[in-house]
Enzyme design. Structure first.
Site, PDB file in Angstrom:
ATOM      1  N   ASP A  11      46.874  56.966 -86.950  1.00 38.03           N
ATOM      2  CA  ASP A  11      46.265  58.146 -87.552  1.00 38.03           C
ATOM      3  C   ASP A  11      47.343  59.114 -88.061  1.00 38.03           C
ATOM      4  OD1 ASP A  11      43.939  59.461 -88.183  1.00 38.03           O
ATOM      5  OD2 ASP A  11      43.235  59.639 -86.133  1.00 38.03           O
ATOM      6  N   ASP A  12      47.297  59.451 -89.346  1.00 40.39           N
ATOM      7  CA  ASP A  12      48.132  60.525 -89.908  1.00 40.39           C
ATOM      8  C   ASP A  12      49.638  60.244 -89.875  1.00 40.39           C
ATOM      9  OD1 ASP A  12      45.599  61.662 -89.778  1.00 40.39           O
ATOM     10  OD2 ASP A  12      46.304  63.633 -89.158  1.00 40.39           O
ATOM     11  N   CYS A  50      40.611  60.829 -92.877  1.00 40.90           N
ATOM     12  CA  CYS A  50      40.394  59.666 -92.004  1.00 40.90           C
ATOM     13  C   CYS A  50      39.228  58.764 -92.405  1.00 40.90           C
ATOM     14  CB  CYS A  50      40.186  60.126 -90.569  1.00 40.90           C
ATOM     15  SG  CYS A  50      41.499  61.204 -89.968  1.00 40.90           S
ATOM     16  N   HIS A 104      36.467  55.389 -88.249  1.00 35.12           N
ATOM     17  CA  HIS A 104      36.321  56.771 -87.803  1.00 35.12           C
ATOM     18  C   HIS A 104      34.992  56.849 -87.040  1.00 35.12           C
ATOM     19  CE1 HIS A 104      37.361  61.051 -88.014  1.00 35.12           C
ATOM     20  NE2 HIS A 104      36.059  61.230 -87.952  1.00 35.12           N
ATOM     21  N   ASP A 300      46.264  55.402 -91.806  1.00 34.39           N
ATOM     22  CA  ASP A 300      45.148  55.718 -92.722  1.00 34.39           C
ATOM     23  C   ASP A 300      45.575  56.631 -93.870  1.00 34.39           C
ATOM     24  OD1 ASP A 300      45.392  57.918 -90.999  1.00 34.39           O
ATOM     25  OD2 ASP A 300      43.262  58.000 -90.472  1.00 34.39           O
ATOM     26  N   HIS A 301      46.633  57.410 -93.679  1.00 35.05           N
ATOM     27  CA  HIS A 301      47.201  58.275 -94.729  1.00 35.05           C
ATOM     28  C   HIS A 301      48.406  58.977 -94.120  1.00 35.05           C
ATOM     29  CE1 HIS A 301      45.021  61.190 -92.385  1.00 35.05           C
ATOM     30  NE2 HIS A 301      43.895  60.562 -92.662  1.00 35.05           N
TER      31      HIS A 301
END
Length: 522
Positions: A11-12, A50, A104, A300-301
Site C-alpha cells: 500500500d502506498d 487504493c 480494498h 497500488d500507487h
C-alpha cells in the site's frame, strides 16, 4: 509451466528502494529479490488511490471500464461481471489465497474481498488492523494520540502486535500448509505500510537519523500548476499531530522540521516492510518452493513526500502514479538453484551493508493493468484476449497487454525504454505509453478534492506518460453517464522528462500538442 504464484502488493509504496537507486533507504530483502528478478523502472498505476487501482489491476480493466473512481461501488454490479486475475487462476486449478490488503475492503469488493469468486477460502485480515486509526501513538506528554508520525513500542500495542506482522505470520503458515499439496497455489499477500498512519516499530527510526533527512527537491507548489491538479492532502490534515500545526488550507505548507519527520517515518516504515518481505521470502526457501514459485512485487500507487508542496497520493504526478514492479521467475530471470540451496536468505537491515543490482532491468513504460495477462503468460495459462472497444458485457478480457516480451534482456543489462513496443494500442510513435487518471469535484482545491464521491466528480484528469514526457488534460466529466467531454478542456499539463524530471515546469500553454491530445482522446 506449473509454477505457483506469490503475489505481493504494498500500500502506498513509491520506489524508494535500493534497487531503484535510492541511496538513503535500507531495503536489503527487496533488493535481494530484485537481484533475481526482472525489474521495471517505469511502471505506473491507472489511478493513484487504493480501491480504483486495485480493482483495475486485479480485473485487468481501466477505471473507465470498472467505473470505480471512489470506494463506493462493486464492479460486478455497477459495471460488468468481470473475471479477476485470482479468479482466472482458480478456474485453472489453482488454490487461491488472500492475506492482508489485496482487494480494498468494503463495498468495492462486496465486503468479502470478492470471495468466493476470487478465492478458494475466505481471505485473512489481521485482527490488529482494527486498531490502525486508534490513539496508539505516545506523544511527548505521555498521552496517546492518533498521529501521522507514529513510531511505537510493539509490546504496548493492542494485541501486542501490528497488522503486517500478523499477515507475514499467516502467509508463512499457509506456505507450510501447502508445501506438501500437489495443487498449485496463487497466494496474494497485501501489506499496509507505508500507508498512513506511519505506525511501525520504533527501532526502525535508528536507521534514519533526522540530520540525514532532506526536504523534497521541489517542496513548493509550481507556479504553472493548474489549481485543479493540486491535491490538498486532507487525510493527513486529520491526524492529531498535523491538526496541531494549524496549517492553512489548501496549500499549507507544513513546517520544514515536520516535513523531515514525515519523510523519516516513511523511510522507517519501508524498512519495517522490508523485514516482512525478507521473512516471507525466506519462508518460501524453507518450505522448498523458491524453485517453482513466481514472485511478483508491486504497489497500488506511490505517495508524495512533499514534492510540489503535496503529500499523499491523489494526483497524476509520477510521485503518486509510479510504482515498483518486479518479477522473479525461476529458470527465466535466474538459473534454477540446486536443490536445498537458498535463494532468499533473510537479511537484517540493521547490519546488512551493500546493495545488489537487479538481474535484468527495463526502462520500458508499463502499466499495472498489464499484470493479469503477464502473470497468465508466465504461469503458462492462456492469455486472456484483448478487450473490444466496449467490454462491459465481456466477462474475460484485458485492457492491458502481456509485458513478457520485455523480459528478454541479458543478465545485468538495462534495456532502454525507447525502441519497440508490445502492443500497438498502448504505443505511440512506436513506444510504450502508460495512462493514468484522477477525478476532481471542481477546478480549485476543495475539502473533497482528494477523494470525491462519484456523484461529485465534475472534472477528470487524463494523463499519458511516455519515456520522454507526461501530458495531462483535465476535461469536463458527467458522473451520471460516466462521460468525459474532451471538447471542454479545463486545464492541461506537459512536462518534458529530460530537462524536468521532477515535473515542476508545466509548458502546456506554450507548446503545441495536438498529437498527444488525439492519442489521449482515443
Amino acid at each position: 509451466d506449473g509454477m505457483n504464484v506469490l503475489f505481493i502488493v504494498v500500500d502506498d509504496l513509491r520506489p524508494v528502494l535500493g534497487c531503484y537507486g535510492d541511496k538513503l533507504v535500507k531495503s536489503p530483502n527487496i533488493d535481494q529479490l530484485a537481484s533475481q528478478s526482472m525489474v521495471f523502472s517505469n511502471a505506473y498505476a491507472q489511478q493513484a488511490v487504493c480501491a480504483p487501482s486495485r480493482v483495475s489491476f486485479l480485473t485487468g480493466r481501466r477505471p473507465d471500464t470498472t467505473r470505480l473512481y471512489d470506494f463506493y461501488s462493486y464492479w460486478r454490479v455497477h459495471a460488468g461481471n468481470y473475471s479477476t486475475m485470482p479468479q482466472y487462476f482458480k478456474e485453472n486449478g489453482y488454490l487461491t489465497l488472500s492475506v492482508g490488503k489485496v482487494f480494498h475492503p468494503g463495498v468495492s469488493s462486496n465486503y468479502s474481498d470478492d470471495y468466493p469468486y476470487s478465492w478458494s477460502i475466505p481471505p485473512f485480515h489481521p485482527s490488529a488492523e482494527k486498531h490502525e486509526n486508534e490513539k496508539t501513538c505516545r506523544g511527548k506528554d505521555g498521552k496517546l494520540y492518533a498521529n501521522l508520525v507514529c513510531p511505537v513500542d510493539v509490546t504496548e500495542m493492542p494485541e501486542g502486535t501490528l497488522p503486517d506482522i500478523q499477515s507475514t505470520e499467516e502467509a508463512i503458515r499457509l506456505l507450510n500448509a501447502v508445501k506438501t499439496s500437489r495443487q498449485k497455489f496463487f497466494l496474494a499477500v497485501g501489506y499496509h505500510k507505508p500507508h498512513i498512519p506511519l505506525r511501525y516499530p520504533q527501532e526502525f527510526l535508528k536507521l534514519y537519523p533526522l540530520e540525514n533527512i532532506t526536504l523534497a527537491p521541489d517542496p513548493w507548489v509550481p507556479k504553472e500548476l493548474p489549481s485543479v491538479a493540486y491535491n490538498p492532502w486532507m487525510d493527513i490534515r486529520q491526524r492529531d499531530d498535523v491538526k496541531a500545526l494549524n496549517v492553512s488550507f489548501p496549500y499549507g505548507p507544513l513546517p520544514d522540521d515536520f516535513q523531515r519527520q514525515i519523510r523519516q517515518s516513511y523511510y522507517a516504515a519501508v524498512s519495517y516492510l522490508d523485514v516482512q518481505i525478507g521473512l516471507l521470502l525466506n519462508a518460501l526457501d524453507n518450505v522448498g518452493l523458491s524453485n517453482n514459485t513466481i514472485v511478483v512485487f508491486t504497489a497500488d500507487h506511490g505517495w508524495s513526500l512533499g514534492e510540489h508542496g503535496e503529500w499523499a497520493k491523489y494526483s497524476n504526478f509520477d510521485v503518486a502514479t509510479r510504482v515498483p514492479l518486479m518479477f522473479y521467475v525461476p529458470g527465466m530471470t535466474t538459473s534454477p538453484v540446486s536443490q536445498g540451496a537458498g535463494v532468499f536468505p533473510y537479511l537484517d537491515p540493521f547490519s546488512h551493508t551493500g546493495g545488489s543490482a537487479p538481474q535484468g532491468q527495463s526502462k520500458k513504460v508499463v502499466e499495472l493493468v498489464s499484470l493479469f495477462p503477464t502473470l497468465a503468460e508466465l504461469a503458462g495459462l492462456r492469455v486472456p484476449p484483448v478487450c473490444p472497444a466496449t467490454s462491459f458485457g465481456v466477462a474475460l478480457c484485458t485492457e492491458g497487454t502481456s509485458i513478457v516480451p520485455y523480459f528478454n534482456v541479458p543478465a545485468g543489462r538495462v534495456e532502454e525504454g525507447e525502441e519497440g513496443c508490445a502492443d500497438t494500442d498502448r504505443c505511440f510513435h512506436g513506444e510504450p505509453v502508460a495512462f493514468s487518471q484522477y477525478p476532481r469535484p471542481a477546478d480549485t482545491p476543495q475539502w473533497n478534492s482528494d477523494k470525491p464521491k462519484l456523484e461529485d466528480i465534475r472534472v477528470m484528469g487524463y494523463s499519458m506518460r511516455t519515456i520522454d514526457y507526461r501530458y495531462t488534460v483535465w476535461v469536463q466529466f458527467d458522473p451520471s453517464n460516466f462521460s468525459a467531454n474532451f471538447e471542454h478542456v479545463h486545464a492541461g499539463e506537459l512536462y518534458m522528462m529530460e530537462n524536468d524530471p521532477n515535473q515542476d515546469h508545466n509548458i502546456y500553454n506554450n507548446t503545441s500538442h495536438g498529437w498527444s491530445f488525439k492519442k489521449i482522446c482515443d
